[in-house]
Scaffold this active site. Structure first.
Site, PDB file in Angstrom:
ATOM      1  N   GLU A 106      16.646  16.701 -39.437  1.00 60.19           N
ATOM      2  CA  GLU A 106      17.046  17.258 -38.129  1.00 60.19           C
ATOM      3  C   GLU A 106      16.796  18.758 -38.111  1.00 60.19           C
ATOM      4  OE1 GLU A 106      21.035  16.425 -36.076  1.00 60.19           O
ATOM      5  OE2 GLU A 106      21.199  18.578 -36.482  1.00 60.19           O
ATOM      6  N   TYR A 139      19.763  19.137 -29.027  1.00 59.09           N
ATOM      7  CA  TYR A 139      19.746  19.526 -27.612  1.00 59.09           C
ATOM      8  C   TYR A 139      21.026  20.300 -27.318  1.00 59.09           C
ATOM      9  CZ  TYR A 139      19.352  18.654 -22.542  1.00 59.09           C
ATOM     10  OH  TYR A 139      19.235  18.762 -21.184  1.00 59.09           O
TER      11      TYR A 139
HETATM   12  P1  FAD Z   1      30.480   9.037 -27.097  1.00 65.43           P
HETATM   13  O1  FAD Z   1      29.831   7.903 -27.777  1.00 65.43           O
HETATM   14  O2  FAD Z   1      30.538   9.023 -25.619  1.00 65.43           O
HETATM   15  O3  FAD Z   1      31.960   9.172 -27.695  1.00 65.43           O
HETATM   16  C1  FAD Z   1      32.771  10.297 -27.417  1.00 65.43           C
HETATM   17  C2  FAD Z   1      34.247   9.913 -27.529  1.00 65.43           C
HETATM   18  O4  FAD Z   1      34.593   9.023 -26.445  1.00 65.43           O
HETATM   19  C3  FAD Z   1      34.605   9.159 -28.805  1.00 65.43           C
HETATM   20  O5  FAD Z   1      35.909   9.548 -29.170  1.00 65.43           O
HETATM   21  C4  FAD Z   1      34.582   7.690 -28.398  1.00 65.43           C
HETATM   22  O6  FAD Z   1      35.474   6.902 -29.174  1.00 65.43           O
HETATM   23  C5  FAD Z   1      35.036   7.770 -26.936  1.00 65.43           C
HETATM   24  N1  FAD Z   1      34.407   6.756 -26.074  1.00 65.43           N
HETATM   25  C6  FAD Z   1      33.130   6.339 -26.105  1.00 65.43           C
HETATM   26  N2  FAD Z   1      32.893   5.460 -25.117  1.00 65.43           N
HETATM   27  C7  FAD Z   1      34.063   5.331 -24.433  1.00 65.43           C
HETATM   28  C8  FAD Z   1      34.453   4.591 -23.294  1.00 65.43           C
HETATM   29  N3  FAD Z   1      33.596   3.780 -22.665  1.00 65.43           N
HETATM   30  N4  FAD Z   1      35.741   4.718 -22.852  1.00 65.43           N
HETATM   31  C9  FAD Z   1      36.623   5.531 -23.490  1.00 65.43           C
HETATM   32  N5  FAD Z   1      36.289   6.267 -24.583  1.00 65.43           N
HETATM   33  C10 FAD Z   1      35.034   6.160 -25.042  1.00 65.43           C
HETATM   34  N6  FAD Z   1      25.763  17.447 -29.629  1.00 65.43           N
HETATM   35  C11 FAD Z   1      24.940  18.156 -28.840  1.00 65.43           C
HETATM   36  O7  FAD Z   1      25.419  18.847 -27.916  1.00 65.43           O
HETATM   37  N7  FAD Z   1      23.576  18.172 -29.040  1.00 65.43           N
HETATM   38  C12 FAD Z   1      22.996  17.465 -30.031  1.00 65.43           C
HETATM   39  O8  FAD Z   1      21.782  17.500 -30.200  1.00 65.43           O
HETATM   40  C13 FAD Z   1      23.835  16.674 -30.891  1.00 65.43           C
HETATM   41  N8  FAD Z   1      23.323  15.912 -31.879  1.00 65.43           N
HETATM   42  C14 FAD Z   1      24.141  15.110 -32.636  1.00 65.43           C
HETATM   43  C15 FAD Z   1      23.577  14.280 -33.615  1.00 65.43           C
HETATM   44  C16 FAD Z   1      24.387  13.472 -34.399  1.00 65.43           C
HETATM   45  C17 FAD Z   1      23.766  12.572 -35.435  1.00 65.43           C
HETATM   46  C18 FAD Z   1      25.809  13.501 -34.222  1.00 65.43           C
HETATM   47  C19 FAD Z   1      26.701  12.644 -35.068  1.00 65.43           C
HETATM   48  C20 FAD Z   1      26.371  14.317 -33.248  1.00 65.43           C
HETATM   49  C21 FAD Z   1      25.552  15.121 -32.435  1.00 65.43           C
HETATM   50  N9  FAD Z   1      26.084  15.943 -31.438  1.00 65.43           N
HETATM   51  C22 FAD Z   1      25.250  16.707 -30.637  1.00 65.43           C
HETATM   52  C23 FAD Z   1      27.541  16.020 -31.230  1.00 65.43           C
HETATM   53  C24 FAD Z   1      28.031  15.043 -30.143  1.00 65.43           C
HETATM   54  O9  FAD Z   1      27.507  15.399 -28.889  1.00 65.43           O
HETATM   55  C25 FAD Z   1      29.560  15.111 -30.112  1.00 65.43           C
HETATM   56  O10 FAD Z   1      30.095  14.583 -31.297  1.00 65.43           O
HETATM   57  C26 FAD Z   1      30.236  14.537 -28.879  1.00 65.43           C
HETATM   58  O11 FAD Z   1      31.600  14.969 -28.879  1.00 65.43           O
HETATM   59  C27 FAD Z   1      30.256  13.008 -28.813  1.00 65.43           C
HETATM   60  O12 FAD Z   1      29.037  12.505 -28.522  1.00 65.43           O
HETATM   61  P2  FAD Z   1      28.778  10.901 -28.601  1.00 65.43           P
HETATM   62  O13 FAD Z   1      27.405  10.695 -28.127  1.00 65.43           O
HETATM   63  O14 FAD Z   1      29.158  10.388 -29.921  1.00 65.43           O
HETATM   64  O15 FAD Z   1      29.845  10.435 -27.481  1.00 65.43           O
END
Ligand code: FAD
Length: 284
Positions: A16, A48
């Site tokens: 990454e 991003y």
């Molecule tokens: P989600 O999957 O939406 O989850 C977020 C929270 O909501 C979790 O607590 C989950 O349990 C809960 N949740 C999920 N779906 C639901 C639902 N339907 N109803 C109720 N609760 C729900 N951030 C950036 O800004 N840019 C990046 O490029 C970036 N790259 C990353 C790469 C990796 C490998 C990782 C692990 C993280 C990265 N992040 C990045 C950080 C990420 O954006 C944050 O951790 C963010 O807070 C959660 O994103 P997510 O896609 O996991 O969210």
């Protein structure tokens, strides 16, 4: 090439990078990637807007990695605070630049300023939307649970939704205790998730940087590692050595125990990943 296809045939080795805060430093990032091209990473992902890096350069860098360096890229994309129109524009640009892989994320809530209302609340909504557009979709997962989740079980149920909505593989948040990862894999398999999960390996090079990152992700730090880092925190060279040795041992253990791939958070630095790759390449 779609990453899902790569994962059918081998344990993946990937990296990454993040867009530098200053546009002037992009050339330096390209040079770093050129210098590690011989390690033959299966793909390179480009963040991003994470950690203050700029959003506008994600597509530019991903597209350069594909066309000028010849490595498969994956562009990260967050949906928080974005309208469907805004996301459509970015997704079309990815298509125009032959980017076939997207890491679909929600993104973090900004600490300052108002967050404007977006059309999607969770990464699972974004995954569902992109799944109609012929991309290979990766998603984030959290062996120690996402900080906002009530329990690991809750978080894993939402993870399942991301896979049910069309994701092909997951990449974990950084972790330092492999037991945490093995426990996570057991739990997700039990609820029927059978897609590849790539282990996110953070390479420690700097004590203060690690402190900042662990404040966000809150990973469990094995006692010996913690004590060693504390002891040598003012000696950058020793910290680097500790970081390399730890990442090598962590990776070898994961590889021995059936991990589907390793995704290294290299913090745009080449020195440590070159040494780590040398030590693990025969096990990939
Ligand atoms: P989600 O999957 O939406 O989850 C977020 C929270 O909501 C979790 O607590 C989950 O349990 C809960 N949740 C999920 N779906 C639901 C639902 N339907 N109803 C109720 N609760 C729900 N951030 C950036 O800004 N840019 C990046 O490029 C970036 N790259 C990353 C790469 C990796 C490998 C990782 C692990 C993280 C990265 N992040 C990045 C950080 C990420 O954006 C944050 O951790 C963010 O807070 C959660 O994103 P997510 O896609 O996991 O969210």
């Amino acid at each position: 090439m779609k990453i899902s296809k790569i994962l059918q045939n081998k344990k993946s080795f990937s990296i990454e990078v993040f867009p530098p805060k200053k546009d002037g430093n992009i050339e330096q990032l390209y040079q770093t990637i050129m210098d590690i091209k011989y390690l033959k990473p299966d793909f390179i992902s480009v963040t991003y807007g994470a950690g203050g890096s700029t959003r506008k350069n994600t597509e530019k860098i991903a597209s350069y990695i594909k066309s000028n360096i010849g490595i498969e890229p994956m562009a990260h994309l967050t949906c928080i605070g974005s309208s469907i129109d805004e996301l459509d524009k970015i997704i079309s640009e990815f298509k125009e630049n032959n980017i076939e892989n997207i890491l679909a994320l929600r993104g973090d809530t900004p600490k300052e300023g108002d967050l404007k209302e977006g059309d999607f609340k969770h990464a699972s909504d974004l995954v569902k939307y992109i799944s109609k557009k012929d991309f290979c979709i990766g998603i984030a997962c959290y062996p120690e649970k996402h900080p906002e989740a009530r329990t690991l079980e809750d978080d894993i149920n939402y993870l399942k939704l991301k896979f049910d909505n069309g994701a092909s593989f997951g990449i974990t948040q950084l972790f330092f205790d492999n037991k945490v990862f093995y426990n996570f894999i057991d739990k997700i398999e039990k609820i029927g998730i059978n897609k590849p999960i790539l282990a996110g390996i953070f390479i420690i090079t700097n004590y203060n940087q690690l402190q900042k990152i662990t404040e966000i992700a809150k990973p469990l730090l094995p006692e010996t590692l913690k004590n060693n880092l504390e002891k040598y925190k003012d000696n950058q060279e020793v910290i680097k050595k500790i970081g390399i040795e730890f990442a090598i041992n962590q990776s070898l253990d994961l590889l021995k125990n059936g991990v589907k791939g390793l995704h290294f958070y290299i913090m745009n630095q080449k020195e440590s990943i070159i040494k780590i790759h040398e030590a693990i390449k025969n096990y990939l």
